[in-house]
Design a protein around this motif. Structure first.
Motif, PDB file in Angstrom:
ATOM      1  N   THR A 104      42.395 -10.229  19.678  1.00 60.02           N
ATOM      2  CA  THR A 104      42.796 -11.625  19.619  1.00 60.02           C
ATOM      3  C   THR A 104      44.006 -11.757  18.692  1.00 60.02           C
ATOM      4  OG1 THR A 104      40.535 -12.399  19.989  1.00 60.02           O
ATOM      5  CG2 THR A 104      42.090 -13.970  19.046  1.00 60.02           C
ATOM      6  N   ASP A 111      46.975 -21.082  17.955  1.00 59.67           N
ATOM      7  CA  ASP A 111      46.867 -20.629  19.342  1.00 59.67           C
ATOM      8  C   ASP A 111      46.369 -19.183  19.365  1.00 59.67           C
ATOM      9  OD1 ASP A 111      47.931 -23.067  20.025  1.00 59.67           O
ATOM     10  OD2 ASP A 111      49.975 -22.319  20.238  1.00 59.67           O
ATOM     11  N   ALA A 112      45.566 -18.855  20.356  1.00 57.55           N
ATOM     12  CA  ALA A 112      44.980 -17.511  20.428  1.00 57.55           C
ATOM     13  C   ALA A 112      45.200 -16.924  21.816  1.00 57.55           C
ATOM     14  CB  ALA A 112      43.488 -17.555  20.110  1.00 57.55           C
ATOM     15  N   ARG A 113      45.639 -15.672  21.833  1.00 53.83           N
ATOM     16  CA  ARG A 113      45.777 -14.929  23.085  1.00 53.83           C
ATOM     17  C   ARG A 113      44.862 -13.707  22.988  1.00 53.83           C
ATOM     18  NH1 ARG A 113      51.801 -15.074  25.458  1.00 53.83           N
ATOM     19  NH2 ARG A 113      50.492 -15.018  27.314  1.00 53.83           N
ATOM     20  N   THR A 114      43.889 -13.668  23.871  1.00 56.76           N
ATOM     21  CA  THR A 114      42.871 -12.619  23.837  1.00 56.76           C
ATOM     22  C   THR A 114      43.019 -11.693  25.028  1.00 56.76           C
ATOM     23  OG1 THR A 114      41.288 -14.022  22.654  1.00 56.76           O
ATOM     24  CG2 THR A 114      40.387 -12.163  23.882  1.00 56.76           C
ATOM     25  N   SER A 115      42.940 -10.398  24.745  1.00 56.13           N
ATOM     26  CA  SER A 115      42.903  -9.384  25.797  1.00 56.13           C
ATOM     27  C   SER A 115      41.597  -8.614  25.632  1.00 56.13           C
ATOM     28  CB  SER A 115      44.108  -8.448  25.700  1.00 56.13           C
ATOM     29  OG  SER A 115      44.056  -7.452  26.704  1.00 56.13           O
ATOM     30  N   ARG A 149      43.960 -20.883  29.951  1.00 56.46           N
ATOM     31  CA  ARG A 149      44.270 -20.065  31.125  1.00 56.46           C
ATOM     32  C   ARG A 149      43.561 -18.721  31.028  1.00 56.46           C
ATOM     33  NH1 ARG A 149      45.433 -24.308  32.344  1.00 56.46           N
ATOM     34  NH2 ARG A 149      47.415 -25.197  33.045  1.00 56.46           N
ATOM     35  N   GLU A 198      42.360 -11.639  30.454  1.00 52.45           N
ATOM     36  CA  GLU A 198      43.432 -12.196  29.630  1.00 52.45           C
ATOM     37  C   GLU A 198      43.170 -13.683  29.466  1.00 52.45           C
ATOM     38  OE1 GLU A 198      45.705 -10.447  28.175  1.00 52.45           O
ATOM     39  OE2 GLU A 198      45.499  -8.523  29.226  1.00 52.45           O
ATOM     40  N   ASP A 200      44.309 -17.162  27.413  1.00 52.19           N
ATOM     41  CA  ASP A 200      45.282 -17.897  26.596  1.00 52.19           C
ATOM     42  C   ASP A 200      44.664 -19.251  26.248  1.00 52.19           C
ATOM     43  OD1 ASP A 200      47.467 -18.934  25.341  1.00 52.19           O
ATOM     44  OD2 ASP A 200      48.837 -18.780  27.040  1.00 52.19           O
ATOM     45  N   TRP A 201      44.363 -19.439  24.948  1.00 50.61           N
ATOM     46  CA  TRP A 201      43.593 -20.615  24.516  1.00 50.61           C
ATOM     47  C   TRP A 201      44.341 -21.339  23.390  1.00 50.61           C
ATOM     48  CZ3 TRP A 201      37.595 -20.358  24.487  1.00 50.61           C
ATOM     49  CH2 TRP A 201      37.065 -21.626  24.198  1.00 50.61           C
ATOM     50  N   LYS A 204      42.787 -22.587  19.602  1.00 50.64           N
ATOM     51  CA  LYS A 204      41.432 -22.041  19.496  1.00 50.64           C
ATOM     52  C   LYS A 204      41.046 -21.794  18.038  1.00 50.64           C
ATOM     53  CE  LYS A 204      38.586 -18.210  21.258  1.00 50.64           C
ATOM     54  NZ  LYS A 204      38.165 -17.576  20.005  1.00 50.64           N
TER      55      LYS A 204
END
Length: 294
Positions: A104, A111-115, A149, A198, A200-201, A204
């Motif tokens: 994360t 903003d958080a982008r998690t893979s 997303r 993937e 995109d939150w 978060k």
């Protein structure tokens, strides 16, 4: 006439999109003006234009109301599907998670982008779905749901990306996302399959970005062999941290840095108990948080 207009606009919107509807509205008003010009009366011109605008406005309002009702019905169906899938998981577990690797990356504004990469082994011949839940540390309002997303993609044996998997998303409560991931076909028993999520939150991790403690936890409803959650902090920041959960063994927590010198926190779990919540509580150090917002 109004009902027919609404049905026409709904079908037109579905097939052509909103820009085409806007063009159609302009065309209707232009036709009204042209009709008034042919008839030659200012009153007729104005009346025709007002009638056209009124008709389109009323139809538009009715159409929006109808589509909102459809969205509510769709959300209800998605929630029911998620609930039934959850009940099936509890009744008869269908898989074992071999590897859970989650990263994360947190932005300055939370903003958080998690893979997330998951490798699992089916325990039967009828594994059709996997259900997951993701949450944030505060009760986000409904408007944030439209900004989240998610994409899910198969991973082939050599690690290369495969095709996209269908998903069903629902929100059991504000700030909690439930995802049912559907496989194209049931995998073979005792095979190993992998997929990547993937996510995109926006906002978060807003509590963390604003200086409040924020929690990052994992809890599994199925047996898990190995799980890793790596958190990449906003640039130029560091944190106070403490563990969550009662794990005497099989729990490791480390601080580090990534290739861009951003602080990372890595939690690693080995054979954690089923339905046991474990993780970390983080709080940005105030002086560094202030500097990151300059």
């Amino acid at each position: 006439m109004l009902r027919d207009t609404i049905l026409f606009l709904e079908e037109f919107l579905h097939s052509r999109g909103a820009p085409a509807v806007a063009q159609a509205v302009v065309g209707i008003m232009s036709f009204a003006v042209l009709l008034g010009a042919i008839l030659g009366s200012t009153a007729i011109k104005s009346g025709a234009l007002v009638a056209a605008v009124l008709l389109v406005t009323i139809a538009g309002i009715a159409l929006v109301t109808s589509r909102r009702g459809d969205r509510r019905e769709l959300a209800t169906q998605q929630e029911l599907l998620s609930r039934y899938c959850n009940q099936l998981d509890k009744t008869r577990p269908g898989y074992q998670i071999l590897e859970w690797k989650e990263t994360t990356v947190i932005g300055d504004r939370g903003d958080a982008r998690t893979s997330l990469t998951v490798k699992l082994r089916p325990l039967g011949t009828d594994l059709l779905f996997v259900r997951m839940k993701f949450g944030c540390g505060w009760p986000q309002p409904t408007k944030y749901r439209r900004q989240v997303r998610m994409t899910v993609r198969n991973l082939l044996v050599d690690g290369s990306p495969g095709t996209t998997l269908h998903k069903t998303l629902s929100w059991p409560k504000d700030g909690t996302l439930a995802a049912v991931i559907h496989f194209h076909e049931p995998p073979r028993v005792d095979s190993e399959i992998s997929f990547v999520v993937e996510l995109d939150w926006p906002r978060k991790c807003l509590p963390l970005a604003e200086g409040a403690p924020d929690e990052f936890t994992l809890m599994f409803a199925q047996p898990v062999t190995h799980a890793v959650h790596r958190i990449v902090l906003p640039e130029g920041t560091d944190v106070y941290l403490e563990p969550i959960g009662q794990l005497d063994k099989g729990y490791d927590l480390q601080k580090g840095q990534d290739d861009t010198n951003r602080r990372t926190i890595t939690m690693e779990l080995f054979d954690p108990p089923v339905r046991h919540r474990a993780g970390i509580r983080l709080e940005l150090k105030k002086e560094q948080r202030a500097a990151s917002h300059l």
